[in-house]
Design a protein around this motif. Structure first.
Motif, short mmCIF file in Angstrom:
data_model
loop_
_atom_site.label_atom_id
_atom_site.label_comp_id
_atom_site.label_asym_id
_atom_site.label_seq_id
_atom_site.Cartn_x
_atom_site.Cartn_y
_atom_site.Cartn_z
N UNK A 129 0.84 -1.20 0.00
CA UNK A 129 0.00 0.00 0.00
C UNK A 129 0.87 1.25 0.00
N UNK A 130 0.44 2.25 -0.75
CA UNK A 130 1.16 3.52 -0.79
C UNK A 130 0.83 4.36 0.44
N UNK A 131 1.87 4.95 1.03
CA UNK A 131 1.73 5.76 2.23
C UNK A 131 2.42 7.11 1.96
N UNK A 132 1.70 8.20 2.24
CA UNK A 132 2.32 9.53 2.09
C UNK A 132 2.36 10.22 3.44
N UNK A 133 3.58 10.62 3.84
CA UNK A 133 3.76 11.32 5.11
C UNK A 133 3.87 12.82 4.85
N UNK A 134 2.97 13.58 5.47
CA UNK A 134 2.90 15.02 5.24
C UNK A 134 4.08 15.77 5.85
N UNK A 151 -3.23 4.53 1.26
CA UNK A 151 -4.07 3.87 0.28
C UNK A 151 -4.19 2.40 0.65
N UNK A 152 -5.35 1.97 1.17
CA UNK A 152 -5.52 0.57 1.52
C UNK A 152 -5.62 -0.31 0.28
N UNK A 153 -6.15 0.25 -0.80
CA UNK A 153 -6.18 -0.42 -2.10
C UNK A 153 -6.29 0.66 -3.17
N UNK A 154 -6.49 0.26 -4.41
CA UNK A 154 -6.46 1.23 -5.51
C UNK A 154 -7.65 2.18 -5.52
#
Length: 313
Positions: free
Chosen positions: A149-154, A170-173
């Motif tokens: 899963x994609x993870x974005x850290x602010x 993002x848990x999935x697409x």
């Protein structure tokens, strides 16, 4: 050590350090006209089935400790008698990261995601502090999460009046979780509003992010606390949203889960699970603390993501 090897043993009392019945690993049946059988201080039973009494149901085991790899009750097998943490990962590097579902996770295991937005920056021109980032907590089944899963850290607001970014998981697409950032301290002598569950804190109006984000100086639960306005006005607080930033000698807003707001006053605003806000002498801390109007500590703190996977069956 004494050993008794026999196919059939009938006795009222047997005292021995080691008792072997038969030479095979086949079933062993113990029949006794008693309500209790005590065998030493440590009993190890290797068996495909244990029958208590004359029935295969309504069996009760009372023990101070029970260690087993699995228990089958009425045809349902569980790998544990209670939920346990299978995996724990923390993401603190700003920008894109990747979460990998741990090996051994099955469809019904629980994934708990705790995510913070970035804190807003203070404003040196108006002597105001930035709002704290919101904290969002979501529970998903492992089957609802992709293998990676994609993870974005602010990032926190880095220059005077800049708002904190939004963190993402993002848990999935098709499904993502957002934690909104705190508002940067803007014009009009208003502290930045704290980030809320549904929107970021305001940098121009000083209101907290929705839902029901606090207006100037008011509190909220899921929304952000409102920024302080003028003089010694204190900022709004929140439970899950970020605390509002304050102006001059006003007290910045605290939070339970979100980041606290920034101030130029003392003491600093705090959070139980999130980061503290900055003041003239102390920098904001992650996750999600708001920046001060002091030039040295103007920057808001970064966001963060923590992910637990619980084995529940």
């Amino acid at each position: 050590m004494s050993t008794v090897n026999t196919g059939v043993l009938i006795s009222d009392s047997v005292s021995t350090n080691n008792l072997t019945v038969g030479n095979a690993t086949s079933n062993i049946v113990i029949s006794a006209n008693t309500t209790r059988i005590s065998i030493g201080s440590n009993v190890v039973i290797n068996s495909t089935a244990i029958l208590v009494g004359n029935s295969t149901v309504n069996s009760v085991i009372n023990a101070t400790a029970l260690t087993t790899n699995s228990i089958t009750i009425n045809g349902v097998t569980s790998n544990s008698t209670s939920p346990k943490v299978l995996d724990y990962q923390v993401f603190t590097t700003t920008g894109w990261n990747t979460w990998t579902k741990p090996a051994g996770a099955t469809a019904n295991d629980l994934v708990t995601i705790m995510i913070w937005g970035g804190g807003g920056a203070g404003n040196t021109s108006f002597n105001t502090g930035g709002g704290g980032g919101a904290c969002v907590i979501v529970h998903k089944l492992a089957s609802e999460c992709d293998a990676t899963c994609n993870v974005y850290i602010a990032s926190g607001g880095a220059v005077s009046g800049a708002s904190g970014q939004t963190s993402l998981f993002w848990t999935n697409s098709t499904f993502s979780i957002s934690a909104y950032g705190g508002g940067g301290a803007g014009g009009g002598q208003l502290g930045g509003g704290g980030g809320g569950w549904f929107s970021a804190g305001s940098s121009s109006a000083g209101t907290g992010g929705s839902p029901l984000g606090g207006s100037t100086s008011t509190d909220s639960t899921f929304g952000g606390g409102g920024g302080g306005s003028g003089g010694n006005t204190s900022a709004g607080r929140s439970v899950y949203g970020g605390g509002g930033g304050s102006r001059d000698a006003g007290t910045a807003g605290s939070s339970i889960f979100g980041g606290a707001g920034g101030t130029n006053n003392t003491p600093v605003a705090t959070s139980v699970f999130g980061g503290r806000g900055a003041n003239a002498t102390v920098a904001a801390s992650a996750p999600g603390g708001g920046g001060s109007s002091n030039t040295t500590n103007i920057v808001g703190a970064r966001g963060e993501v923590r992910v637990w996977v619980y084995k529940v069956g």
